[in-house]
Every structure is written in structure tokens, then in C-alpha cells.
Motif scaffolding. Structure first.
Motif, PDB file in Angstrom:
ATOM      1  N   GLU A   1       0.844  -1.196   0.000  1.00  0.00           N
ATOM      2  CA  GLU A   1       0.000   0.000   0.000  1.00  0.00           C
ATOM      3  C   GLU A   1       0.880   1.248   0.000  1.00  0.00           C
ATOM      4  O   GLU A   1       2.003   1.235   0.484  1.00  0.00           O
ATOM      5  CB  GLU A   1      -0.885   0.023   1.246  1.00  0.00           C
ATOM      6  CG  GLU A   1      -1.746  -1.205   1.427  1.00  0.00           C
ATOM      7  CD  GLU A   1      -2.365  -1.241   2.815  1.00  0.00           C
ATOM      8  OE1 GLU A   1      -3.263  -0.416   3.067  1.00  0.00           O
ATOM      9  OE2 GLU A   1      -1.925  -2.066   3.623  1.00  0.00           O
ATOM     10  N   ASP A   2       0.322   2.329  -0.495  1.00  0.00           N
ATOM     11  CA  ASP A   2       1.076   3.582  -0.569  1.00  0.00           C
ATOM     12  C   ASP A   2       1.549   4.037   0.799  1.00  0.00           C
ATOM     13  O   ASP A   2       2.650   4.586   0.939  1.00  0.00           O
ATOM     14  CB  ASP A   2       0.215   4.678  -1.213  1.00  0.00           C
ATOM     15  CG  ASP A   2      -0.008   4.420  -2.685  1.00  0.00           C
ATOM     16  OD1 ASP A   2       0.766   3.644  -3.280  1.00  0.00           O
ATOM     17  OD2 ASP A   2      -0.980   4.979  -3.254  1.00  0.00           O
TER      18      ASP A   2
ATOM     19  N   TYR B   1       9.024  12.163  -3.253  1.00  0.00           N
ATOM     20  CA  TYR B   1       8.175  12.654  -2.165  1.00  0.00           C
ATOM     21  C   TYR B   1       8.737  13.969  -1.618  1.00  0.00           C
ATOM     22  O   TYR B   1       9.099  14.071  -0.437  1.00  0.00           O
ATOM     23  CB  TYR B   1       8.093  11.611  -1.045  1.00  0.00           C
ATOM     24  CG  TYR B   1       7.657  10.240  -1.511  1.00  0.00           C
ATOM     25  CD1 TYR B   1       6.313   9.899  -1.584  1.00  0.00           C
ATOM     26  CD2 TYR B   1       8.611   9.284  -1.887  1.00  0.00           C
ATOM     27  CE1 TYR B   1       5.917   8.636  -2.008  1.00  0.00           C
ATOM     28  CE2 TYR B   1       8.222   8.018  -2.318  1.00  0.00           C
ATOM     29  CZ  TYR B   1       6.879   7.705  -2.378  1.00  0.00           C
ATOM     30  OH  TYR B   1       6.483   6.461  -2.798  1.00  0.00           O
TER      31      TYR B   1
END
Length: 838
Positions: free
Chosen positions: A570-571, A605
Motif C-alpha cells: 500500500e502507498d 516525495y
């Protein structure tokens, strides 16, 4: 003569008997530095007149009798030369009874009154030994050194003085000085046990200083004494000497033969636990883990009273299994380790903490392994799945058949066995039985009782009866109870199968041996498969964190995080996993990988907290305003100020922002508490339940589980209590939050009015009830009538100097409520239900 050969004779016999008792109660702890004197000092407190040992009490009585009854003090001089002996006996009895202050008084009495006594040197030594027991080590050192310098002492007295001085040096951490005194004591003592003790302590001290050759000389001196000393000193000298073996440069073949000789010597059987442990340690140092494990277990099977040795073996085995990632077995060994340790000590707490951390590892490793296995199987074609399960079930069936055969053979063996006593009785009565036993009766019937006292009669044993029935069915089939049942005409229903065929037939129907059973259990729905993968990925993440933070096992942590990133997680798990991998690469010295991971985080990010930390490491160190700690502290202050809606909103933002961070459960707890204050019990319960399930293995998750178990059932009660059973009441003024009313002005006025009431200790507060309602509360009233009366008093107002009634300052509606009921309406938001009852 009567003093010497009667009173003191019996007193000294009692003293020696008491000293033997002290020696027998004392257990040598060769794992630590041995004390010079073999006596265990107890911290138990005894009242006057009580004694620890009846023999020392008797010795003291005899000494006192000799002094009081046989003393001959004439013109200030003692004419009985045995009285100094009596005082020495008195002091020694008190010393061994661990009453050191009275013992000191007895020894000082001799020194003051009998300075020319032939026992004066012994008395001085005993006095300084008593000083050491009273923690006056430096004083004892000074006086013993003066004694050895000024007096000509030899023999056992010299040995005792040097030994006492050595103990004082050890107590004051002057261990190098102690060695010289122990050498003097060992050379002059005539007691072999003491000589061995002094040599052993010298060896321990040399080992502390890293002088292994000198230590081995001391241990060899003990070994050369062989049977002249207690066997425990002989064996432990061998063990300590073997510990000094140079594994890298020494002759390993010769050393292994040395250990084997210790193991095979019959005289060493009581000490095989330590010998096996030493052999296990040797094999472990040579990386022979399988051999070392065998010997650790052999040591455990032999260990009796040595709990410390048992704990060492269990802990080492636990560590070995932990290093091989067999965590469940490691946990079991750590459990056993704690049973052999003293509770609440530092080593115990370390093992306990490690064991508790291992619970999380066992849990998540179990999930990871199981789900990995399922996902690998799901990806295979059905034909390969069937082949794998068919092979598995065939092996399972073969094993089951072999187990059943072994059981039948064991039953047959049990049936055929007879005890010697029974066999003898059968032989002696053989002719009689052959005459009295009717034809066709089973020869299985036996006479008398078996060796263990139970009847050996065939039909009294349910196991042999069941076996007999089974054998009858296999041989004769299911025959009716009738005459001539063995005739061939009745053989139609005989079962003509072999034993193996019968076993196979009985096992065919078992679902365990059907591969279709396992194929049917595999998930086929994509949502189920995704759920298993998600659970597996979260387990990998938690394992990575646990290995990194709790065990500092960076290689294991690296493997888990890398496996996680390879499985399309999952992210929310990707970024924290990458950041943790960056930290691990730094720890392992993988600088190129660390730099690549840093660039990936900063590039992909750029707005994340992790990118900010990597670009500006000082921000993390200074705990700036964007750190989780600073945000949590600020949010908690808002919670204390009852800004619950703002706390809930900001906590949700931070939970999403910090996904995967250790601080997330703390924000969850804060959010659940704020929801409980704002929306009531059900919202709080829902939040706590979510934390208990989602973060089960974190500190916050475990706390949530405790709350669900202990606090929630209590908080769930919403029945109002009777006002008659309470002595604390409140007056409540209710405000609508969006009405535009000035609550602060009202509170100021209310405080002025409350201050005028002198006969109650009243206070006020502003409490949020829900999104739309705020309460202003007056606390400190003692009855429901008093609370209502106080509210009416506020509405009535005061009179001026002429007696005219002034306009009241507070006319707002109110209601009175007890403190417990107020807590209930705040908790369950059931104000209307309460007001309907009034």
C-alpha cells in the motif's frame, strides 16, 4: 578444670556443630567471586532473645555460665585462666549467629581485661573479621596490618589473619593487594578445604586481571589436591582452567580429549551439568551449533539445584533459535529462562522485555509465512497445486499407516508380556490349570496381579480387549453368536484382506488425505487474495520496525523491508519503509544504497516530512515545529483546553501525513479521547476498539486492549444513581454555543456571587457538553436541596441598606445534579433523559 573440661568443652562442641550447620547451609556459587569465609549473611531481623541457630545459642549459654559461675575475680584480677577462652567462645558464637555488635563487645572485653592471654592474636583477628561484617573495612585493614607487622604470628593464626586481610582488600576493591595475602593464607593453613578456597579465589582474581597463565597455576594447585578437598572445588577448577583455553592457538584435539575425560570419569557424575555446559560452550565457539545444542540439552537434563546454570543454558538455546529465525521455539526457551531466574532482577527484566518483544515477532512472522505460502500456491497452475497436495497427502497417509502399525505392535507386545511373578505362578500351577481350564477357554487368562499392583486378567484391560476384538474381526469376520460358528459354512463374511489393506481402507475416508480438501481451501476471489497480500505486507513492515528498533538486527530488518517493497505494498507503507531502509543502509555501511534511497525519497516525495528530514537533518534533531513530537504536544494542549473538534480534525490530518510512523497510534488515542469528550461513550468505545485491532502490538494498542477489558464495562453503565447516596452536587447553567451570549461575562458575574458564599467551598468551571452546548458549573454543594436552594438564592438577589430587594444579577435557568450523574450525562450525552426524570 571444671571450666575447661565441662562447661567450655560442651560449649565448643555446640559451636563446632553450629559451624557445620552453617557450612552445610551455604551453597558455593562458583559463578561469582567466592567469599574468603564460608558463611551466608542473612538479612532476617530477630527480636531480642531469638536466635538463628540453637547450637550457637547453647554455646553462648555455656560461655556465659563459665564467666558468671566459674569466674574468680579476686582483688580485681581473674584467677581462672579459662575465662578468656570463655569470652572467645562467647564472641565466636555471637559472630556465627550474625549478632556482630554483641560479638564485638565480647572480643573487646578480652582485649581490655586479658591483654596477656595466649589467645590474644586470635581475638584480634576475630575482632577485625567482625569489623568487616560491620562495614568497617578500612579500620580492619589498618589493625590487621599492624598485627602482622608487630607480632610474630605463624601457622593457622597467620593464615587466618592473612585471609581476613585479603577479604578486607577485596571489599575495598584493592584486589591486587588481596592476591598476596591469599598466597600467605594458602601456604600456612592446615585445613585443605581452606587451602583450595584461597587458591580458587586467587585464580578468579588473576582471571579478572587477564593473567590466564597465573590463574591456571592456581587451578592446577587445586587439581593436584584431588580427593583431599571437596569434589566441587576440583571440578570447578577444571572448568575454570578449561575456560582459559586458547581456541585459536591451542591444541584442539588434546583439549577435546581433556573434556571427554572429564565427561567420562564416573566420579564426576554429580557435576555433569557443568561439564556438559562447558563442552557445549566449546562447540559453540567452534561454530558447531548442532553439537552445542545437544550438550546444552544434556546439561539441562542433568541440572539440579544450579538455577543460574539452567538459566544460562535456556537463554543460550533461545538466542540460537532466535538467530535462526525460529522465534516460537526461542520464545519457549526464554520462558524457561525466566523460571530459573530471580524475579525483578535486572537480568530477569532484560529477558522479560526481550520475550515480550518476541511476542510481536512470533505473531507477525506467523502471518508473513502463512500468507506467503498461500499466495505462492495461488499463483501456481491448478495441475501443479494438485501435484503438490497429492504428494503431501500421500506422505501424510504413509506416516499415519506406520503410526497405526506401531500402535498395534505396542498393544500386541503389551498383551504378550507377563511379569516374572505371574510367570512363576503360572509355571507352578501349570498342571492344575491344564486340568481345570475347559477346552476353548482363552489362554490369555492370567492368575494374580501384575508387578504394578493392577490386575493382569485379560478382560480387565480395556486396551487388550479392544485389540482382541479387532483381531477377531480380521480373522473371522463379523460372525453371529451361535453354535458351530467356526464351521466353513459360516465363513462367507470373513474379511480376506491384509492388515495393511485394512489400515489403508480405514484411512481413505479421512479428509486429511484427500488433496481436494486443500485445493478447496485456497482463496479464489481476488478481494480475498488482495486482503491476504495486504495483511502479509503489513506484517513485513512491522517486522522491519521491530528488528530495527527493538533488537538492532539490521540485516533482518533490511530483508523484511526489501521484501515488502518488492510485493507492491500500500502507498502508506512505501515511504516509511524507504526511509527506514535508508537508515539501515547507513548502519550497515551500504553508503551507495543509502544515497540512492535518499535521492528516491527526495525526488518522489519532495513535500513529505521524510524528505524534509533528509534535506535538513538538524530539524529532526532540534524537534522543530513540524516534528511529530512538537505537533502532538501542541495538540494535547488544545485537548486540555477542550478544543475537541479542532483536535479531532488536526489528528486526522497528522494520521494521514505520518502513515507508518510510530507516532500514529498516539494521535489515534488522542483523537479517540477527544471524540469521547465531544460525542460520548459510544464514539470513544469505537475509537479504542479500532486502536486495539489496528495497532494490536504497539504500546498504545495494548493499552487500548486493557481499556476494553477493564474500563469500558464500567464506563458503559448509564443508569443514574440516587441522590440519597451522594454528598457532592453541582448547579448547571446551560448555554447554546452559537447563540452569541457572552459566557465569559456570565462566569465573571457568577464568580463574584459565589465568592460571597462563605459556608461552602464553591468553585466554577466551563465544560463543553457537545458541539452545540456548553455548561457553566458550580461545584461543591453537599445535597440536592442545597444545590437547588443555591440556584434560587442567585435568582432572588440581595437587599440594599434600606432593606429593598435589588435586581438579581443572575436570572438564568439552571438545574441541579449530583457529581456522579453529571459524569454520566457527560459520558453518554443523555442530558434529556436526566431532565425527564426531574
Amino acid at each position: 578444670m571444671g571450666t575447661k573440661y565441662n562447661v567450655l568443652y560442651n560449649g565448643n562442641i555446640a559451636l563446632e556443630r553450629g559451624k557445620d550447620g552453617v557450612n552445610n547451609e551455604f551453597t558455593e556459587n562458583f559463578w561469582q567471586m567466592l567469599p574468603v569465609e564460608r558463611m551466608n549473611v542473612s538479612e532476617d531481623i530477630f527480636l531480642p532473645g531469638q536466635t538463628k541457630n540453637a547450637d550457637f545459642d547453647r554455646a553462648e549459654e555455656k560461655a556465659i555460665k563459665a564467666i558468671q559461675v566459674h569466674g574468680m575475680n579476686i582483688d580485681g584480677k581473674e584467677k581462672n585462666p579459662q575465662i578468656d577462652e570463655a569470652y572467645l567462645l562467647l564472641g565466636q558464637a555471637r559472630y556465627f549467629d550474625q549478632r556482630f555488635v554483641p560479638a564485638m563487645a565480647a572480643f573487646n572485653n578480652i582485649l581490655n581485661k586479658y591483654p596477656t592471654s595466649d589467645k590474644i592474636n586470635q581475638v584480634k583477628i576475630w575482632r577485625e573479621k567482625t569489623n568487616m561484617r560491620l562495614d568497617n573495612n578500612q579500620g580492619a585493614i589498618d589493625k590487621l596490618k599492624r598485627l602482622l607487622r608487630e607480632e610474630e604470628i605463624e601457622g593457622q593464626d597467620l593464615a587466618d589473619a592473612a585471609a581476613a586481610l585479603a577479604q578486607a582488600y577485596i571489599n575495598t576493591k584493592s584486589k591486587d593487594s588481596a592476591i598476596a595475602q591469599l598466597a600467605i593464607a594458602a601456604e600456612n593453613t592446615t585445613v585443605k578445604r581452606e587451602k583450595a578456597r584461597y587458591h580458587f579465589i586467587k585464580g578468579q582474581l588473576y582471571n579478572e586481571f587477564g593473567k590466564k597463565d597465573s590463574a591456571n597455576i592456581e587451578f592446577d594447585a587445586i587439581i593436584d589436591m584431588h580427593r583431599q578437598i571437596p569434589r566441587s572445588f576440583y571440578i570447578n577448577a577444571h572448568i575454570e582452567k578449561s575456560n582459559n583455553f586458547d581456541v585459536l592457538n591451542g591444541d584442539q584435539i588434546e583439549f577435546e580429549e581433556y573434556l571427554t575425560d572429564l565427561e567420562e570419569n564416573r566420579e564426576n557424575r554429580p557435576f555433569l551439568d557443568k561439564i556438559y555446559y562447558r563442552i557445549a560452550e566449546y562447540h559453540r565457539s567452534n561454530a558447531s551449533d548442532s553439537l552445542s545444542e545437544v550438550y546444552y540439552n544434556k546439561s539441562l537434563r542433568k541440572t539440579t539445584s544450579d538455577k543460574y546454570l539452567r538459566s544460562l543454558s535456556y537463554e543460550t538455546l533461545g538466542n540460537m533459535y532466535f538467530d535462526r529465525n525460529i522465534y516460537k521455539t526461542a520464545g519457549a526457551y526464554y520462558d524457561s529462562t525466566m523460571t530459573a531466574m530471580v524475579a525483578n532482577t535486572k537480568p530477569y527484566r532484560i529477558i522479560k522485555r526481550k520475550r515480550e518483544n518476541l511476542d510481536d515477532v512470533i505473531y507477525y512472522e506467523g502471518i508473513a509465512q502463512t500468507n506467503d505460502s498461500i499466495l505462492r500456491m495461488v499463483k501456481l497452475p491448478e495441475s501443479e497445486q494438485l501435484a503438490i497436495y497429492t504428494k503431501y497427502t500421500d506422505e501424510l497417509r504413509i506416516k499415519a499407516i506406520e503410526d497405526q502399525k506401531q500402535q498395534e505392535e505396542a498393544l500386541k507386545k503389551q498383551q504378550s508380556q507377563t511379569t516374572p511373578a505371574t510367570q512363576s505362578l503360572q509355571n507352578s500351577q501349570g498342571n492344575l490349570k491344564s486340568k481345570l481350564t475347559p477346552p476353548g477357554m482363552s489362554r490369555q487368562i492370567q492368575t494374580g496381579n501384575s508387578a504394578n499392583g493392577a490386575s493382569s486378567f485379560y478382560f480387565y484391560n480395556a486396551t487388550t480387549v479392544a485389540y482382541g476384538k479387532n483381531e477377531f474381526l480380521k480373522l473371522w469376520g463379523d460372525r453371529k453368536l451361535q453354535d458351530n460358528w467356526r464351521h466353513s459354512s459360516q465363513r462367507a463374511d470373513i474379511v480376506n484382506t491384509t492388515k495393511d489393506d485394512d489400515l489403508v481402507a480405514s484411512l481413505v475416508e479421512d479428509e486429511r488425505f484427500n488433496p481436494e480438501t486443500y485445493l478447496a481451501s485456497l482463496p479464489t476471489n481476488q478481494s480475498e487474495i488482495d486482503s491476504i497480500a495486504t495483511e502479509r505486507n503489513y506484517a513485513y513492515y512491522q517486522l522491519g520496525i521491530i528488528y530495527k528498533e527493538k533488537f538492532k538486527e539490521f540485516q533482518l530488518s533490511k530483508n523484511r523491508f526489501e521484501n515488502l517493497l518488492e510485493n507492491d505494498p500500500e502507498d502508506r507503507l512505501i515511504l516509511p519503509s524507504k526511509y527506514n531502509l535508508y537508515r539501515i543502509y547507513i548502519e550497515l555501511g551500504l553508503n551507495q544504497k543509502a544515497e540512492a534511497m535518499k535521492n528516491a525519497i527526495v525526488l518522489n516525495y519532495p513535500d513529505s516530512r521524510y524528505a524534509e528530514i533528509l534535506l535538513n537533518p538538524q530539524s529532526e534533531l532540534s524537534k522543530d515545529e513540524n516534528s511529530p513530537e512538537a505537533i502532538y504536544t501542541k495538540l494535547y494542549r488544545q485537548f486540555e483546553n477542550e478544543a475537541y473538534a479542532a483536535v479531532i480534525a488536526e489528528a486526522e490530518v497528522q494520521i494521514k501525513r505520518l502513515e507508518g510512523d510510530d507516532f500514529v497510534p498516539k494521535f489515534e488515542i488522542l483523537k479517540a479521547s477527544a471524540k469521547g469528550r465531544l460525542y460520548g461513550f459510544e464514539a470513544y468505545k469505537e475509537g479504542i476498539n479500532y486502536i486495539a485491532l489496528t495497532y494490536a502490538n504497539t504500546e498504545e494498542g495494548k493499552k487500548a486492549q486493557e481499556i476494553l477489558k477493564d474500563a469500558i464495562p464500567v464506563l458503559a453503565k448509564k443508569e443514574f444513581v440516587s441522590d440519597d447516596d451522594v454528598d457532592k452536587f453541582n448547579v448547571i447553567f446551560q448555554f447554546e454555543n452559537n447563540s452569541g451570549e457572552d459566557i465569559e461575562t456570565f462566569i465573571t458575574t457568577l464568580n463574584e456571587e459565589v465568592a460571597k458564599i462563605k459556608y461552602f467551598d464553591l468553585t466554577t468551571s466551563k465544560d463543553l457538553y457537545d458541539d452545540n452546548t456548553t455548561f457553566v458549573v458550580v461545584h461543591g454543594l453537599k445535597s440536592i436541596g442545597g444545590a437547588k436552594g443555591f440556584g434560587e438564592l442567585l435568582k432572588t438577589g440581595e437587599k440594599d441598606k434600606r432593606g429593598r430587594l435589588l435586581k438579581p444579577k443572575i436570572t438564568r435557568p439552571y438545574f441541579a445534579i449530583s457529581s456522579p450523574n453529571y459524569a454520566i450525562i457527560q459520558r453518554h450525552k443523555n442530558l434529556n433523559a436526566y431532565l425527564e426524570l426531574q
